[in-house]
Design an enzyme around this catalytic site. Structure first.
Site, PDB file in Angstrom:
ATOM      1  N   HIS A 138       0.853  -1.187   0.000  1.00 38.43           N
ATOM      2  CA  HIS A 138       0.000   0.000   0.000  1.00 38.43           C
ATOM      3  C   HIS A 138       0.893   1.243   0.000  1.00 38.43           C
ATOM      4  O   HIS A 138       1.677   1.449   0.928  1.00 38.43           O
ATOM      5  CB  HIS A 138      -0.895  -0.003   1.232  1.00 38.43           C
ATOM      6  CG  HIS A 138      -1.814   1.173   1.298  1.00 38.43           C
ATOM      7  ND1 HIS A 138      -2.775   1.419   0.351  1.00 38.43           N
ATOM      8  CD2 HIS A 138      -1.902   2.187   2.188  1.00 38.43           C
ATOM      9  CE1 HIS A 138      -3.419   2.534   0.656  1.00 38.43           C
ATOM     10  NE2 HIS A 138      -2.914   3.020   1.764  1.00 38.43           N
ATOM     11  N   ASP A 189      -7.738   1.304   2.704  1.00 35.76           N
ATOM     12  CA  ASP A 189      -7.357   2.234   3.776  1.00 35.76           C
ATOM     13  C   ASP A 189      -8.188   3.504   3.790  1.00 35.76           C
ATOM     14  O   ASP A 189      -7.714   4.557   4.227  1.00 35.76           O
ATOM     15  CB  ASP A 189      -5.864   2.584   3.623  1.00 35.76           C
ATOM     16  CG  ASP A 189      -5.310   3.329   4.833  1.00 35.76           C
ATOM     17  OD1 ASP A 189      -5.766   3.048   5.962  1.00 35.76           O
ATOM     18  OD2 ASP A 189      -4.431   4.185   4.658  1.00 35.76           O
ATOM     19  N   HIS A 212      -7.289   9.327  -0.659  1.00 33.41           N
ATOM     20  CA  HIS A 212      -7.894   9.265   0.671  1.00 33.41           C
ATOM     21  C   HIS A 212      -7.083   9.917   1.799  1.00 33.41           C
ATOM     22  O   HIS A 212      -7.478   9.795   2.965  1.00 33.41           O
ATOM     23  CB  HIS A 212      -8.236   7.814   1.033  1.00 33.41           C
ATOM     24  CG  HIS A 212      -7.047   6.917   1.183  1.00 33.41           C
ATOM     25  ND1 HIS A 212      -6.744   5.936   0.266  1.00 33.41           N
ATOM     26  CD2 HIS A 212      -6.112   6.828   2.135  1.00 33.41           C
ATOM     27  CE1 HIS A 212      -5.668   5.294   0.662  1.00 33.41           C
ATOM     28  NE2 HIS A 212      -5.266   5.813   1.788  1.00 33.41           N
ATOM     29  N   ASP A 224       0.562   5.228  -0.152  1.00 32.86           N
ATOM     30  CA  ASP A 224      -0.293   6.416  -0.158  1.00 32.86           C
ATOM     31  C   ASP A 224       0.205   7.369  -1.234  1.00 32.86           C
ATOM     32  O   ASP A 224       1.379   7.766  -1.238  1.00 32.86           O
ATOM     33  CB  ASP A 224      -0.283   7.080   1.220  1.00 32.86           C
ATOM     34  CG  ASP A 224      -1.103   6.306   2.228  1.00 32.86           C
ATOM     35  OD1 ASP A 224      -2.182   5.823   1.864  1.00 32.86           O
ATOM     36  OD2 ASP A 224      -0.665   6.174   3.387  1.00 32.86           O
TER      37      ASP A 224
END
Length: 1033
Positions: A259, A371, A571, A261
């Site tokens: 993951h 997430d 997000h 970001d």
């Protein structure tokens, strides 16, 4: 023969722990033998730069001699190292590593290509130079290591989420060559797993004791100084792990995952390098482990790698063909699940799925959003409309179910899985494996779970150690079965056993991070504004395409602008949980969208006017699908503005009225009266607004019925301040206990003054000192014929850990309130009966919320806010927060926003609340006409029912040179309804399509006198293709 010893559990456990410890007894334990002979690199040189330079440019720079321990920085700079090395001849036949340790993120370059990420936090501190050094292998090499002056999770000062330390310095603490002992590594993995089973299965479990006894026996046999003892110890481990489990074992589908970001505690540009560091390491693992499958989401990140690291991107495409690199998600980025509009959510999939199809040969089958801070009830319908019927997330994995069907607002259902291990960054430990099985809330209904392994958030991804652990645990007695698997295999297994699964209906509300509905108000304002601009540009460009043979639809420009907006809907960006650098970058993106969008609006307006008779002037444009009569400020020569009452047909335009022209049938004008005590009343015959001398709303009356809206003895438009100190996640969380600190802000009598004196518009304005450091000014505006009163607000905000809201106590009673979401609305409780109700003390909404009882209600509209609540009969709109991490300057400064209050008779649907909120958010446009402006009004589209909204009109993606439009409509009232779509465009063919604009083979729509009939169920979204005839002129 050695005498058996009565084993003490704790001491035996610790004995094994110390034997593999990296801290204790490394002079004589097994861990200390992981690396053998070592030697320093021949030469180390470096240069430091504030830029993120491409490789070819970087290696041309002036490198100066450097040594281990040198400091470099500051934060966000880059230090390039040239590493010259010679492998000793004596190491022939052995595995040779470059050992590199730094507190910055590193990337090794070899022969002009990135080959390995190096991150101490991500347990990647060595690069394999040779698996087995051969006689003919080169002994001398020159490598480059690009070290970013930030860690895996940024550079927070004092804590991870603190604002970055701009002066932080970095260093390389190790740079050497070493022989790596692969046999020691295997033994260490086995002993770690045996220890994990002994601990995890507990002292009352037979298999636990077997694991501990096996580990103890291995320690007895294994002499770290005598490699010849290693195979005997290894054989003991094999004997243990080869004991198989039963057929009923739970199966874990282990997938490599990383993951990243897209921006968070580091800027967007650093994410580009994080992708390269993480994915090139995954490529190495795929090369060494043919059974390893790595999943990867976010088309934007793949596009960055394609642009900046084309060689790496080609390798990813090759591994995708082999099925080892699996794109997932189907969206442009892993977006926020609450705040983007319905159309923006559709575009995430449209841009993402088209990218995956073009670059990897197929679209994604799974929506992958691990997430994000909650999930809209319209996502199932949007997913299915984009070819996706499977959904995976982790953020709610502590919830009621882990595998279930999720039913959306319209009844659409998708198969949903939350990994029960409660993480998307597993490391392959026994503890995690056992936790996954123990936590599973759907035991008996399904026997399969996802197990996502690899360092995440800041990237890093899987390691060889993780893979070795999972391969060892593939099928051993006492543990679930572990398969190196793929999303497709996981969901196929879940589908095969889905008959007993439960169904969850409605939104997936995250009972955390409610502060993200309000943090970074300027980002949220720009998000709403840019969604509007792109809507308007697409509509006007579509109308210009239909009316002008010469007009070229700006497809490529719009794609670029949409992708910028979608990027900012990641997000951690639109929720406001990012550092200041990211905020600044996001604001630049919004500026570009507004600037280019307004130019495209002007171009489309000019094309609409082409060939029309009439004087130069203004074109008044209505981009909404209903007729509107509103007061508009029209520009006049000399820079002045004058008010005019204009009527514009639906999705069309009208000429600007002449100055001071009066329409024969005007509604009742607005009356403004100021009383001797300083209070002011505004009355337009629809509503009567009474303000006390400080600007609070003392009365709001629906004139026709005489019904008072404001609760008896209470005041509306009451500003309130709260202390806002969460437990840790500052920009993310607002805690329920903040409600205990409510402090009404009291104004000063005498500050209320009349602004506009009536007629077309009446207004009053006042000043309010919120605190010694912050102040507010507000104009309360009532227009002729308007069913709502507007509150134009300006705040100068300089606070720390305060929360500003505005409250409206209503004379309305209902156990639930209604909130607008994407393509519809839903109800939430106004009470705190249960813990789930209590968790909704702060919720999100889009343009409106409404509290209604039978035949009467009150709606609160807004133009850029998302945080809201209704408790009891008090409607509250969240305006501003003041968190200090991860951006210490978050929300400081000047803010402008508008909210509006609309009392209504009957239901909010019948009273027109939905249309009123659209009108507030999509003002009529007064666009300059460079040539003659049309003299007559014109409408492109209209609808037969207010229950349906024509949300989007755009050119079809697949035919940039054709004359095909896409129309997207949705049912907004929550009803079954037939709707006639009327158009004045020359239509050759109309056919239904999905959200990806793929034709429905059975979706042909007959035209009846320029009308199409469409049938809707509650909250259904429908799209259609209109193939246009060429314009006559």
């Amino acid at each position: 023969m050695a005498t058996p010893v009565l084993k003490h559990w704790r001491t035996t456990l610790e004995r094994v722990e110390k034997f593999i410890s990296p801290l204790y007894f490394t002079d004589c334990n097994l861990r200390g033998r992981l690396f053998g002979d070592s030697c320093p690199v021949d030469a180390l040189s470096s240069f430091i730069t504030p830029e993120r330079l491409p490789y070819q440019q970087a290696i041309q720079q002036n490198f100066r001699p450097a040594q281990v321990g040198d400091c470099f920085g500051p934060t966000w700079w880059t230090c390039w190292f040239r590493v010259e090395l010679t492998i000793p001849e004596a190491w022939v036949g052995q595995e040779v590593h470059l050992r590199w340790e730094s507190n910055g993120e590193g990337l090794v370059w070899r022969d002009g290509e990135p080959v390995q990420g190096l991150t101490k936090e991500g347990e990647k501190t060595s690069y394999v130079l040779n698996d087995r050094l051969g006689e003919g292998d080169p002994r001398s090499l020159t490598l480059y290591v690009e070290v970013a002056c930030n860690g895996l999770l940024g550079a927070g000062k004092g804590s991870m989420i603190a604002a970055p330390d701009p002066e932080k310095m970095f260093q390389v603490s190790r740079a050497e060559l070493a022989v790596f002992h692969r046999d020691v590594h295997k033994l260490l993995v086995d002993l770690e797993l045996l220890l994990g089973m002994a601990k995890g299965l507990g002292e009352d479990n037979q298999r636990s004791f077997q694991a501990l006894y096996t580990a103890n026996q291995m320690v007895n046999i294994c002499d770290p100084a005598q490699p010849k003892t290693f195979p005997i110890a290894q054989a003991l481990a094999c004997q243990f792990f080869d004991q198989r489990g039963g057929e009923s074992q739970h199966t874990l589908h282990a997938m490599g995952h990383c993951h990243i970001d897209t921006a968070w505690l580091w800027p967007f540009k650093e994410t580009v390098r994080k992708c390269a560091r993480s994915w090139v390491t995954a490529v190495q693992l795929m090369e060494r482990n043919p059974e390893f499958i790595f999943v990867c989401s976010q088309a934007q990140q793949l596009l960055w790698v394609k642009t900046h690291y084309p060689g790496l991107y080609t390798r990813l495409q090759e591994f995708a063909c082999h099925g080892q690199f699996v794109p997932v998600g189907g969206t442009w980025v892993e977006m926020d699940g609450n705040l983007p509009s319905g159309e923006a959510m559709v575009r995430q999939f449209l841009q993402g799925q088209n990218f995956f199809l073009q670059e990897f040969g197929k679209m994604c089958s799974e929506f992958w959003l691990p997430d994000t801070f909650g999930y809209s009830a319209q996502l199932p319908q949007i997913m299915l409309g984009c070819g996706i019927g499977r959904f995976l997330t982790q953020k709610l994995s502590w919830n009621l179910h882990h595998t279930f069907f999720w039913e959306g607002l319209d009844g659409s259902r998708v198969l949903t899985h939350f990994p029960p291990g409660d993480s998307y960054g597993m490391q392959g430990s026994v503890e995690e494996v056992l936790k996954t099985v123990t936590n599973n809330r759907d035991k008996g209904r399904t026997n399969h779970s996802a197990f996502l392994f690899g360092f995440g958030d800041g990237g890093g991804g899987p390691t060889q150690v993780m893979l070795d652990r999972l391969k060892r645990l593939c099928n051993t007695d006492g543990l679930p079965r572990v398969q190196l698997s793929s999303p497709g295999r996981l969901f196929s297994a879940l589908e095969n056993t889905s008959g007993q699964l439960c169904t969850w209906v409605g939104e997936l509300f995250l009972e955390l991070h409610n502060g993200t509905y309000t943090s970074q108000a300027q980002i949220k304002k720009e998000n709403r504004e840019c969604e509007r601009i792109l809507h308007d540009v697409e509509l006007l460009s579509s109308l210009a395409l239909a009316r002008s043979a010469q007009f070229l639809y700006p497809a490529s420009q719009l794609q670029c602008l949409w992708r910028l907006l979608l990027l900012n809907q990641f997000h951690d960006v639109v929720p406001g949980s990012c550092i200041q650098l990211v905020v600044e970058e996001a604001m630049c993106h919004y500026k570009d969208i507004r600037s280019h969008g307004n130019k495209l609006l002007s171009t489309a307006a000019a094309a609409l006017c082409a060939g029309e008779p009439g004087p130069e002037g203004l074109l008044i444009v209505n981009t909404l699908p209903w007729k509107r009569t509103e007061v508009l400020a029209l520009p006049r020569p000399g820079g002045a503005h004058s008010l005019a009452l204009v009527t514009v047909p639906s999705m069309g335009f009208a000429p600007a009225p002449a100055p001071m022209s009066l329409q024969p049938l005007l509604p009742q004008p607005v009356f403004v009266v100021q009383e001797p005590d300083g209070s002011v009343t505004l009355d337009n015959g629809i509503i009567r607004v009474s303000l006390d001398p400080t600007g609070r709303l003392s009365s709001l009356v629906l004139v026709a019925s005489g019904r008072e809206v404001i609760a008896e003895g209470a005041m509306g438009n009451q500003f309130v301040l709260f202390d806002d100190v969460p437990l840790y996640w500052d920009a993310w969380d607002v805690m329920d206990y903040h409600l205990e600190t409510r402090k009404p802000v009291l104004g000063q009598v005498g500050t209320l003054a009349v602004g506009s004196e009536g007629g077309l518009r009446g207004s009053a304005w006042f000043l309010l000192q919120l605190s010694p450091n912050s102040r507010l000014s507000q104009e309360v505006v009532l227009d002729i014929g308007c069913p709502y009163v507007r509150f134009h607000t300006e705040v100068h905000w300089h606070e720390a850990h305060k929360f500003l809201k505005v409250e409206f106590p209503a004379r309305v009673r209902s156990p639930q309130a209604t909130y607008e979401i994407q393509f519809g609305h839903l109800q939430r409780p106004t009470h705190y009966n249960t813990s789930w109700d209590w968790a909704r003390f702060e919720v999100w909404a889009h343009r409106w919320m409404d509290l209604s009882e039978h035949s009467f209600g009150l709606a609160l509209l807004n133009d850029c806010k998302y945080g809201a609540s209704v408790h009891g009969s008090v409607l509250s709109l969240s305006l501003l927060r003041a968190p200090k991490a991860p951006d210490a300057s978050a929300d400081m400064g000047r803010h402008e926003f508008t909210y509006a209050l609309m009392p209504h008779k009957g239901s909010f649907q019948d009273a027109g609340v939905i249309r009123a909120a659209y009108n507030l958010n999509f003002p009529l446009l007064a666009l300059p006409a460079p040539g003659p402006a049309p003299t007559t009004a014109w409408s492109a589209f209209s609808l037969s029912t207010p229950a349906v909204v024509l949300e989007t009109v755009k050119q079809a993606e697949s035919s940039p040179e054709s004359r095909t439009l896409v129309l997207r409509l949705y049912e907004a009232h929550g009803s079954h309804v037939d709707c006639w779509l009327q158009t004045s465009l020359l239509v050759k063919e109309a056919v239904l399509c999905n959200l990806l604009e793929q034709r429905d083979p059975t979706g042909q729509l007959p035209l009846h006198d320029d009308r199409l009939k469409l049938t809707f169920s509650p909250f259904q979204v429908r799209s259609l293709l209109l193939v246009l005839q060429p314009p006559s002129g």
